[in-house]
Design an enzyme around this catalytic site. Sequence first.
Site, PDB file in Angstrom:
ATOM      1  N   GLU A 152     -12.798  31.551  41.906  1.00  0.00           N
ATOM      2  CA  GLU A 152     -12.803  30.175  41.407  1.00  0.00           C
ATOM      3  C   GLU A 152     -11.432  29.569  41.634  1.00  0.00           C
ATOM      4  O   GLU A 152     -10.415  30.152  41.299  1.00  0.00           O
ATOM      5  CB  GLU A 152     -13.175  30.192  39.912  1.00  0.00           C
ATOM      6  CG  GLU A 152     -13.057  28.879  39.194  1.00  0.00           C
ATOM      7  CD  GLU A 152     -13.789  27.711  39.854  1.00  0.00           C
ATOM      8  OE1 GLU A 152     -14.994  27.819  40.162  1.00  0.00           O
ATOM      9  OE2 GLU A 152     -13.130  26.673  40.068  1.00  0.00           O
ATOM     10  N   ALA A 209     -11.396  30.477  48.007  1.00  0.00           N
ATOM     11  CA  ALA A 209     -12.288  31.336  48.792  1.00  0.00           C
ATOM     12  C   ALA A 209     -12.457  30.827  50.223  1.00  0.00           C
ATOM     13  O   ALA A 209     -12.924  31.560  51.087  1.00  0.00           O
ATOM     14  CB  ALA A 209     -13.643  31.440  48.096  1.00  0.00           C
ATOM     15  N   ASP A 265     -19.976  22.343  45.446  1.00  0.00           N
ATOM     16  CA  ASP A 265     -19.633  20.917  45.410  1.00  0.00           C
ATOM     17  C   ASP A 265     -20.220  20.233  46.640  1.00  0.00           C
ATOM     18  O   ASP A 265     -19.990  20.686  47.760  1.00  0.00           O
ATOM     19  CB  ASP A 265     -18.108  20.745  45.400  1.00  0.00           C
ATOM     20  CG  ASP A 265     -17.492  21.297  44.117  1.00  0.00           C
ATOM     21  OD1 ASP A 265     -18.150  21.224  43.070  1.00  0.00           O
ATOM     22  OD2 ASP A 265     -16.357  21.812  44.172  1.00  0.00           O
ATOM     23  N   GLU A 305     -23.855  27.746  34.749  1.00  0.00           N
ATOM     24  CA  GLU A 305     -23.730  26.545  33.915  1.00  0.00           C
ATOM     25  C   GLU A 305     -24.282  25.334  34.662  1.00  0.00           C
ATOM     26  O   GLU A 305     -24.968  24.493  34.090  1.00  0.00           O
ATOM     27  CB  GLU A 305     -22.263  26.304  33.548  1.00  0.00           C
ATOM     28  CG  GLU A 305     -21.715  27.205  32.456  1.00  0.00           C
ATOM     29  CD  GLU A 305     -21.583  28.671  32.830  1.00  0.00           C
ATOM     30  OE1 GLU A 305     -21.667  29.009  34.027  1.00  0.00           O
ATOM     31  OE2 GLU A 305     -21.411  29.494  31.901  1.00  0.00           O
TER      32      GLU A 305
END
Length: 257
Positions: free
Chosen positions: A103, A139, A161, A237
Amino acid sequence: MARDSEDQDMETETNGAAEGLDPTSAVTGLPQKRFYRQRAHSNPIADHSFDYPARPEDVNWRALYPSIQPDQKVTFADIGCGYGGFLVTLGEMFPEKFSIGMEIRVKVSDYVMDRITALRHKSGEAGAYKNIACLRTNAMKYLPNYFAKGQLEKMFFLYPDPHFKRAKHKWRIINQALLSEYAYVLKKGGLVYTMTDVEDLHQWIVQHMEEHPLYERLKEEEEQSDPITPKLYQSSEEGAKVVRNKGDHFLAIFRRL
Ligand SMILES: C[S@@+](CC[C@H](N)C(=O)[O-])C[C@H]1O[C@@H](n2cnc3c(N)ncnc32)[C@H](O)[C@@H]1O
């Protein structure tokens, strides 16, 4: 110097922890997300300051997984793991596998690390959640610094995204150049799981993966019979949010040839 507003990933919303409040819930013993909020987008092409290993042999996996043995390796990677809901599910579903969440956002990765520490603590002698960990990294830049050729069995790109504007398509985490890098760290027969609520991004992913010579899409029956598939809809989430908002889900799974 002028900065694109989306570059300002260090900008955070109100942060109670900084005001001296305890971010851990007295009821659950787990960290509370509201203390770790951060703006949604980070520019993955900008230079952030990251410490990263020169080569995979230099990674101190023991610092992340207290019980990992020298002959054991991380084989599952949740790329852009967000707040870590799916990573926790992976840890529970596959106790014998070591999974890493990667992340880029500082506060969000801090949350996942604190969440894992709290879950390990709560699990006590049962010793659960020692097989999951989170790294703050980009990443899109550093995967080969962490993983050797053919190391990974599964990679997950869940609700990446969308970067809607054409000029920002180069920020998409699945793009032509990066697919070869992902193929390098994936073992033959390894799987790439993708899930999004944005149909246009789904089509982009499928098109780029199918055009690449090292991937083939699984047949729908194979996708549906994978025991992980039901978890892709709402363990994370972002997935849970899509379910709450009654949004669409677009799934595609690809095999590394
Ligand atoms: C829309 S969120 C989805 C999070 C999670 N996968 C989920 O389903 O809840 C996308 C996440 O990817 C992270 N991300 C974007 N680019 C990244 C990069 N280059 N390296 C690591 N993480 C990245 C973002 O910070 C964000 O948390």
